[in-house]
Scaffold this active site. Sequence first.
Site, PDB file in Angstrom:
ATOM      1  N   HIS A  34      65.829  86.001  -2.295  1.00 18.85           N
ATOM      2  CA  HIS A  34      65.710  83.552  -2.534  1.00 18.85           C
ATOM      3  C   HIS A  34      64.744  84.205  -3.331  1.00 18.85           C
ATOM      4  O   HIS A  34      65.236  83.026  -3.842  1.00 18.85           O
ATOM      5  CB  HIS A  34      64.891  84.150  -0.714  1.00 18.85           C
ATOM      6  CG  HIS A  34      64.622  82.798  -0.900  1.00 18.85           C
ATOM      7  ND1 HIS A  34      65.088  81.574   0.008  1.00 18.85           N
ATOM      8  CD2 HIS A  34      63.353  81.715  -1.138  1.00 18.85           C
ATOM      9  CE1 HIS A  34      64.966  80.349  -0.631  1.00 18.85           C
ATOM     10  NE2 HIS A  34      63.980  80.299  -0.954  1.00 18.85           N
ATOM     11  N   HIS A  85      66.705  75.365   3.968  1.00 17.26           N
ATOM     12  CA  HIS A  85      66.007  76.150   4.381  1.00 17.26           C
ATOM     13  C   HIS A  85      66.501  76.473   5.967  1.00 17.26           C
ATOM     14  O   HIS A  85      66.425  75.878   6.891  1.00 17.26           O
ATOM     15  CB  HIS A  85      65.209  74.739   4.484  1.00 17.26           C
ATOM     16  CG  HIS A  85      63.402  75.221   4.586  1.00 17.26           C
ATOM     17  ND1 HIS A  85      62.783  75.133   4.681  1.00 17.26           N
ATOM     18  CD2 HIS A  85      63.028  75.586   3.347  1.00 17.26           C
ATOM     19  CE1 HIS A  85      61.528  75.373   3.923  1.00 17.26           C
ATOM     20  NE2 HIS A  85      62.261  75.120   2.727  1.00 17.26           N
ATOM     21  N   GLN A 231      57.051  76.879   7.312  1.00 17.46           N
ATOM     22  CA  GLN A 231      55.985  75.869   6.834  1.00 17.46           C
ATOM     23  C   GLN A 231      55.801  74.899   8.064  1.00 17.46           C
ATOM     24  O   GLN A 231      56.506  74.118   8.565  1.00 17.46           O
ATOM     25  CB  GLN A 231      55.845  74.918   5.292  1.00 17.46           C
ATOM     26  CG  GLN A 231      55.516  76.687   5.048  1.00 17.46           C
ATOM     27  CD  GLN A 231      57.753  76.839   4.584  1.00 17.46           C
ATOM     28  OE1 GLN A 231      58.322  76.694   5.439  1.00 17.46           O
ATOM     29  NE2 GLN A 231      58.089  77.424   3.601  1.00 17.46           N
ATOM     30  N   ASP A 483      74.502  73.142  -7.463  1.00 11.48           N
ATOM     31  CA  ASP A 483      75.618  74.030  -6.215  1.00 11.48           C
ATOM     32  C   ASP A 483      73.896  74.425  -4.551  1.00 11.48           C
ATOM     33  O   ASP A 483      73.328  75.384  -5.348  1.00 11.48           O
ATOM     34  CB  ASP A 483      76.486  74.677  -6.156  1.00 11.48           C
ATOM     35  CG  ASP A 483      76.041  76.176  -7.454  1.00 11.48           C
ATOM     36  OD1 ASP A 483      74.777  76.270  -7.241  1.00 11.48           O
ATOM     37  OD2 ASP A 483      76.825  75.991  -7.888  1.00 11.48           O
ATOM     38  N   ASN A 521      70.967  76.861  -6.335  1.00 12.65           N
ATOM     39  CA  ASN A 521      70.291  77.919  -4.650  1.00 12.65           C
ATOM     40  C   ASN A 521      71.077  78.302  -4.651  1.00 12.65           C
ATOM     41  O   ASN A 521      72.141  78.563  -4.019  1.00 12.65           O
ATOM     42  CB  ASN A 521      69.504  76.345  -4.568  1.00 12.65           C
ATOM     43  CG  ASN A 521      68.345  77.492  -3.392  1.00 12.65           C
ATOM     44  OD1 ASN A 521      67.369  78.124  -3.722  1.00 12.65           O
ATOM     45  ND2 ASN A 521      69.432  77.439  -1.597  1.00 12.65           N
TER      46      ASN A 521
END
Length: 719
Positions: A34, A85, A231, A483, A521
């Site tokens: 990640h 996410h 979170q 992207d 990402n």
Amino acid sequence: MPLADDDRRRITERLGREPTPTESVLFENLWSEHCAYRSSRPLLTEFESEGEQVVVGPGDDAAVVGLPTGDETTDLAITLGIESHNHPSFVDPYDGAATGVGGIVRDTLSMGAYPIALTDSLYFGDFDREHTRYLLDGVVEGIADYGNAIGVPTVGGSLAFHPGYEGNPLVNVACVGLLDTERLVTAEAQRPGNQLVLVGNATGRDGLGGASFASEDLAEDAETEDRPAVQVGDPYTEKLLIESNEQLIDEELIESARDLGAAGLGGASAELVAKGGLGADIDLGAVHQREPGMNPIEILLAESQERMCYEVAPENVERVRAIADRFDLGCSVIGEVVEGNYTCSFDGDAVVDAPAEFLADGAPAYDLPAESPVEPDRDLPSPDLETAFGELVGSPNTASREWVYRQYDHEVGLRTARGPGDDSAVLAIHDASGDGAGIGLALSAGAEPNWTAANPAAGARAVALENATNLAAKGATPLAAVDCLNGGNPENPGTYGGFSAIVDGLAGMCADLDVPVVGGNVSLYNDSAAGPIPPTPTLAMVGVREGYEAPPTALRGVGDLLLVGGLDGDDPALGGSEYLARFGGADRFPNLPDDPQEFVAALARVANEEATAAVHDVSHGGLAVTLAEMVTPEAGARIEIDDYENPAAALFGERPGRAVVETDDPEGVEEAFDGVAPVDVIGRSTDSGRLDVRMDDERLSMTATTIAERRSVLDAAME
């Protein structure tokens, strides 16, 4: 997820000792897929990211792109960022999606920009499943509650349903910010002796191990076992953070900044100083905390939301404290920038002592085997056209998204000239001088899993062209893109082959369009018990136009209807279409235009002509669904198509690079596309309030009211 043996050996050799427990966990998170992009990094060099408009490219919290305002006294720019996410939104759809919004907004703040727009691209399993609707409801509510509370409009995005997302939905959120380049701040530490100041919410234990959690497959018990890694957001504190950040930037108090996202304080502070070739001395005990008894690993790695890490000159620290206090935000001086290693202490004991660049950038890339996807043999269904049309108009993948976007405040900020439900949103970037109309900033975002599942490379090329066509339909010329590349477990050669193919296709088409990809990402390990997701290359693209008045999608009932880009008479392929998804079968993916950049430029010119009444791109569901989306109770369409050998391909094929134009100057449209793309006069708009299509001896007919009822399947199921 413990450190791999090879990584531990590498770390031990570099440090000259075994890592401490805190160092082990910090390396585990910063070297996760990640954060470190270990599987995708070798592929990302394919993207062209430079251009005269690019101020800051990949590698920072967000990219910065200059706007062509025509005013030499103002260097106006936008920021572009996109984030995923995915795993958090499966475990806790409300908080997972909400904190995705919060994170991408803080990426915008850290560049010195003010957030002005959000887009959300959402991907779920089959809509008929109750669990899919539960996830959809929670995700949309989370995005709406957070975005509405912080006063940033959600103006566009996409929504797709596909069985490949059954156990692993995707939530991709993009943000656009606005700034004068004189206010630009980056995530590169400037000089030793400056203080590191943490501003925002207190640190708690929520989000622990979020980066490593996002770098592994979802287990069957993820919804209960992985909940501590999700979170918890507080949008009201985020709003205070937005306004305090504006004042800090206005007063030139910030030397560099990074928001606390993946890997928490450890990720933000290590990456900040590493980018400047420096180190840091941090006292973890100085961090303001929400919960008593937190240990150094928790303080360093918790991903509690609404926090920013600032580099501040010593003489400005007290002013930063005062501003934080004014906005009722916590503020801690946690250390300083130094020459040397990145060190952290807790209760007087050293718990981290390592080179910052080794922490942030030392993870080696993987060299993984890849198997190329194979295109299926042709196997076409044969429903009658009337049945197919009714099914496609009522499909969740082509249905109205009003149930989603009416929950969003898409007009807050008074910049939204054209909002959700159109091919692309248009924001008014006002002319500060008052001498002109300013410029329109168009936004389009999304991907199409049916396309990339059918052919990852060609489907990804089509995704890029589709987004560019969406902008051109509103008269905008593409400026830049970011992207979000979503894939399954890269250790599977077939999965990695599909992922490699979407990178190749997306990079190739963006280069053909001359659109720099300025950031992005990567989200891998999107696997579950249901298997890997389809390779999903979400693209968020922006374009510019003079003024804000863009042609609508809805017909006005005043002109001829032209199909630019052709009926595909020589290329009747149905691969990747919703038609095949609904009725079964397979086909090759259709060929795309030879010169996509010229097509997009020509469409933008036509969209800006006074004679143009409406424009809508042809994509999901094909020409028939495009026309169904354009008719209203006040304006219908009469379509006649003769001598066509493959009616299903003509009506339901989804080759991008096409659009329907309503105009009272068909000769002008034909001239604009001369030598670029074919133009077919397919009918005329009417005041009948119905869609009538005649194809040789076949006829389709439906009123706009009936179409609207069939397209309201989301409302019917979700309310």
